[in-house]
Design a protein around this motif. Structure first.
Motif, PDB file in Angstrom:
ATOM      1  N   ARG A 254      16.451  24.029   4.897  1.00 57.18           N
ATOM      2  CA  ARG A 254      16.415  23.241   6.122  1.00 57.18           C
ATOM      3  C   ARG A 254      17.005  21.869   5.825  1.00 57.18           C
ATOM      4  N   SER A 255      17.526  21.209   6.837  1.00 60.79           N
ATOM      5  CA  SER A 255      18.131  19.896   6.634  1.00 60.79           C
ATOM      6  C   SER A 255      17.078  18.887   6.199  1.00 60.79           C
ATOM      7  N   VAL A 256      17.455  18.056   5.248  1.00 59.39           N
ATOM      8  CA  VAL A 256      16.560  17.002   4.777  1.00 59.39           C
ATOM      9  C   VAL A 256      16.836  15.723   5.565  1.00 59.39           C
ATOM     10  N   THR A 257      15.877  14.800   5.527  1.00 51.90           N
ATOM     11  CA  THR A 257      15.906  13.609   6.373  1.00 51.90           C
ATOM     12  C   THR A 257      15.921  12.352   5.510  1.00 51.90           C
ATOM     13  N   PRO A 258      16.881  11.446   5.746  1.00 48.15           N
ATOM     14  CA  PRO A 258      16.920  10.219   4.936  1.00 48.15           C
ATOM     15  C   PRO A 258      15.613   9.445   4.986  1.00 48.15           C
ATOM     16  N   MET A 259      15.144   9.053   3.808  1.00 49.64           N
ATOM     17  CA  MET A 259      13.964   8.207   3.623  1.00 49.64           C
ATOM     18  C   MET A 259      12.669   8.827   4.134  1.00 49.64           C
ATOM     19  N   ARG A 260      12.696  10.149   4.410  1.00 49.59           N
ATOM     20  CA  ARG A 260      11.459  10.876   4.717  1.00 49.59           C
ATOM     21  C   ARG A 260      11.351  12.164   3.902  1.00 49.59           C
ATOM     22  N   THR A 261      12.421  12.554   3.235  1.00 53.55           N
ATOM     23  CA  THR A 261      12.399  13.742   2.379  1.00 53.55           C
ATOM     24  C   THR A 261      12.386  13.320   0.919  1.00 53.55           C
ATOM     25  N   ILE A 262      11.565  14.011   0.127  1.00 57.88           N
ATOM     26  CA  ILE A 262      11.620  13.828  -1.322  1.00 57.88           C
ATOM     27  C   ILE A 262      11.793  15.187  -1.998  1.00 57.88           C
ATOM     28  N   ALA A 263      12.415  15.144  -3.168  1.00 60.95           N
ATOM     29  CA  ALA A 263      12.464  16.298  -4.058  1.00 60.95           C
ATOM     30  C   ALA A 263      11.319  16.174  -5.052  1.00 60.95           C
ATOM     31  N   VAL A 264      10.627  17.269  -5.302  1.00 58.87           N
ATOM     32  CA  VAL A 264       9.433  17.267  -6.148  1.00 58.87           C
ATOM     33  C   VAL A 264       9.506  18.431  -7.126  1.00 58.87           C
ATOM     34  N   ASP A 265       8.535  18.487  -8.005  1.00 57.09           N
ATOM     35  CA  ASP A 265       8.361  19.636  -8.882  1.00 57.09           C
ATOM     36  C   ASP A 265       7.369  20.581  -8.202  1.00 57.09           C
ATOM     37  N   PRO A 266       7.827  21.749  -7.722  1.00 58.24           N
ATOM     38  CA  PRO A 266       6.932  22.639  -6.974  1.00 58.24           C
ATOM     39  C   PRO A 266       5.845  23.272  -7.829  1.00 58.24           C
ATOM     40  N   ALA A 267       5.900  23.068  -9.139  1.00 56.73           N
ATOM     41  CA  ALA A 267       4.793  23.518  -9.983  1.00 56.73           C
ATOM     42  C   ALA A 267       3.528  22.716  -9.707  1.00 56.73           C
ATOM     43  N   TYR A 268       3.686  21.534  -9.110  1.00 51.20           N
ATOM     44  CA  TYR A 268       2.545  20.653  -8.847  1.00 51.20           C
ATOM     45  C   TYR A 268       2.383  20.322  -7.367  1.00 51.20           C
ATOM     46  N   VAL A 269       3.475  20.246  -6.641  1.00 48.05           N
ATOM     47  CA  VAL A 269       3.444  19.832  -5.239  1.00 48.05           C
ATOM     48  C   VAL A 269       4.029  20.952  -4.387  1.00 48.05           C
ATOM     49  N   PRO A 270       3.267  21.500  -3.435  1.00 45.85           N
ATOM     50  CA  PRO A 270       3.807  22.581  -2.599  1.00 45.85           C
ATOM     51  C   PRO A 270       4.976  22.088  -1.751  1.00 45.85           C
ATOM     52  N   LEU A 271       6.044  22.867  -1.723  1.00 46.90           N
ATOM     53  CA  LEU A 271       7.152  22.526  -0.840  1.00 46.90           C
ATOM     54  C   LEU A 271       6.682  22.584   0.606  1.00 46.90           C
ATOM     55  N   GLY A 272       7.021  21.561   1.367  1.00 41.40           N
ATOM     56  CA  GLY A 272       6.575  21.434   2.746  1.00 41.40           C
ATOM     57  C   GLY A 272       5.391  20.517   2.929  1.00 41.40           C
ATOM     58  N   ALA A 273       4.751  20.125   1.826  1.00 38.10           N
ATOM     59  CA  ALA A 273       3.546  19.287   1.919  1.00 38.10           C
ATOM     60  C   ALA A 273       3.901  17.836   2.205  1.00 38.10           C
ATOM     61  N   PRO A 274       3.056  17.116   2.967  1.00 43.25           N
ATOM     62  CA  PRO A 274       3.212  15.659   3.096  1.00 43.25           C
ATOM     63  C   PRO A 274       2.825  14.997   1.769  1.00 43.25           C
ATOM     64  N   VAL A 275       3.560  13.966   1.403  1.00 43.81           N
ATOM     65  CA  VAL A 275       3.291  13.240   0.159  1.00 43.81           C
ATOM     66  C   VAL A 275       3.365  11.740   0.441  1.00 43.81           C
ATOM     67  N   TRP A 276       2.304  11.033   0.125  1.00 41.06           N
ATOM     68  CA  TRP A 276       2.303   9.577   0.279  1.00 41.06           C
ATOM     69  C   TRP A 276       2.876   8.958  -0.986  1.00 41.06           C
ATOM     70  N   ILE A 277       3.910   8.131  -0.834  1.00 47.71           N
ATOM     71  CA  ILE A 277       4.496   7.498  -2.006  1.00 47.71           C
ATOM     72  C   ILE A 277       4.237   5.989  -1.977  1.00 47.71           C
ATOM     73  N   GLU A 278       3.994   5.456  -3.140  1.00 45.88           N
ATOM     74  CA  GLU A 278       3.839   4.009  -3.342  1.00 45.88           C
ATOM     75  C   GLU A 278       4.801   3.606  -4.451  1.00 45.88           C
ATOM     76  N   LYS A 279       6.043   3.359  -4.062  1.00 47.03           N
ATOM     77  CA  LYS A 279       7.072   2.966  -5.011  1.00 47.03           C
ATOM     78  C   LYS A 279       6.995   1.468  -5.252  1.00 47.03           C
ATOM     79  N   GLU A 280       6.935   1.100  -6.510  1.00 48.55           N
ATOM     80  CA  GLU A 280       6.904  -0.318  -6.856  1.00 48.55           C
ATOM     81  C   GLU A 280       8.307  -0.781  -7.224  1.00 48.55           C
ATOM     82  N   GLY A 281       8.431  -1.876  -7.950  1.00 49.59           N
ATOM     83  CA  GLY A 281       9.746  -2.393  -8.327  1.00 49.59           C
ATOM     84  C   GLY A 281      10.383  -3.167  -7.194  1.00 49.59           C
TER      85      GLY A 281
END
Length: 345
Positions: A254-281
């Protein structure tokens, strides 16, 4: 990735696997513990969630998707039916970025457009490990097979197109071809950024996509050899049913969305799941994203690649990103509590 996008610009991360059993820590948080949760645009996140949640097969996800399709108020929806779960191992959290590149191309080769974008040959589909990048590009094995989708004018950009896993090829007549991940040659990805650091040409903190591109172009002979350091080779397919306004296809097709889609490791995070990110820097980012993609360099529960969009500006922003922080996956309530270790008397 698939990538579908494999998207990624964590160009100097080595891939390593440990033989030791992995120790994971699961902790259920409250929404009050998520930094700036109250101020995010939850409606925007819900729209992106709806783009892929119909593909989630498990009953608990299916029920929540059906409810989301009724367009409830977004923030209470997430707070009522999900719990934030922090999953950690010994690896430090890391955020990087990826994007959809645009290349200049032609449907016919000429003096300018000399570098082919290939479909996958049948021989590589039936082999666990086919020819290396060097062999594919120098042996003439691809000649006469009519596997060329188009020809582009820059071998460095073509190399990075393979890293991203999808892109657009702008033809001279004004038309655009969309291409997506179509397979690979079976060789492990080797980071050319790591190799530049190993040679002492750059320090690790100096390496970015643009730095690598500039070095290869300044040193064409050594640069070509550097690209051959990565034996992995990605083939493409032409995407004919994807509108020009849609993002590239992610791992969920499915099409991904700028600044709302992330790539993850599906061994830990289910694809399709909401993920809250707190990026520092630089430019801290607190946002509810949707895990809709994967990547060959995205390994671990606290590792994510943020999709920045299409074109050069998105590429520059994605290439600069290498920041710490944390990510918290939102899981259906029963599933969230099931992640906790059993307590024995």
């Amino acid at each position: 990735m698939t990538r579908a996008l494999w998207f990624l610009i964590c160009l100097w991360l080595p891939l390593a696997a440990s033989a030791e059993p992995e120790e994971l820590n699961h902790k259920i948080l409250t929404f009050d513990e998520l930094k700036d949760w109250e101020t995010d645009d939850h409606d925007a996140a819900l729209e992106v969630f709806l783009n892929t949640c119909p593909d989630l097969a498990d009953p608990d996800w299916g029920s929540l998707c059906a409810l989301a399709q009724q367009k409830p108020e977004a923030k209470p929806f997430f707070e009522l039916f999900f719990r934030p779960v922090l999953i950690e191992n010994e690896k430090a959290p890391l955020f990087t970025g990826y994007f959809e590149p645009e290349l200049q191309g032609s449907l016919q080769p000429d003096a300018r457009f000399r570098y082919p974008v290939y479909r996958q040959p049948y021989a590589s589909k039936i082999s666990d490990q086919w020819l290396t990048r060097r062999e594919i590009e120098t042996s003439g094995v691809m000649a006469g097979r009519r596997l060329e989708i188009a020809w582009v004018d820059d071998p460095v950009e073509l190399f990075f197109l393979q890293i991203q896993g999808s892109g657009r090829i702008k033809l001279q007549n004004g038309q655009t071809i969309r291409v997506g991940y179509g397979g690979k040659n079976g060789h492990e990805y080797r980071s050319i950024g790591v190799e530049l650091v190993r040679r002492g040409i750059y320090e690790a903190h100096q390496v970015s996509a643009q730095v690598i591109k500039n070095w290869v172009r300044r040193n064409p002979i050594e640069g070509r050899e550097l690209l051959f350091h990565n034996p992995s080779y990605v083939f493409f397919r032409k995407l004919t049913k994807l509108s020009s306004s849609a993002g590239p296809l992610g791992a969920m097709n499915r099409s991904v969305t700028p600044m709302r889609t992330i790539a993850v490791d599906p061994a830990y995070v289910p694809l399709g799941a909401p993920v809250w990110i707190e990026k520092e820097g630089d430019g801290p980012l607190r946002r509810l994203m949707i895990a809709q993609d994967t990547g060959s360099a995205i390994k671990g529960p606290q590792r994510a690649d943020i999709f920045f969009g299409t074109g050069d500006a998105a590429g520059r922003a994605a290439g600069r990103l290498r920041d710490p922080g944390r990510m918290v996956v939102l899981l259906p309530i029963q599933r969230a509590f099931a992640t906790l270790p059993e307590i024995t008397p």
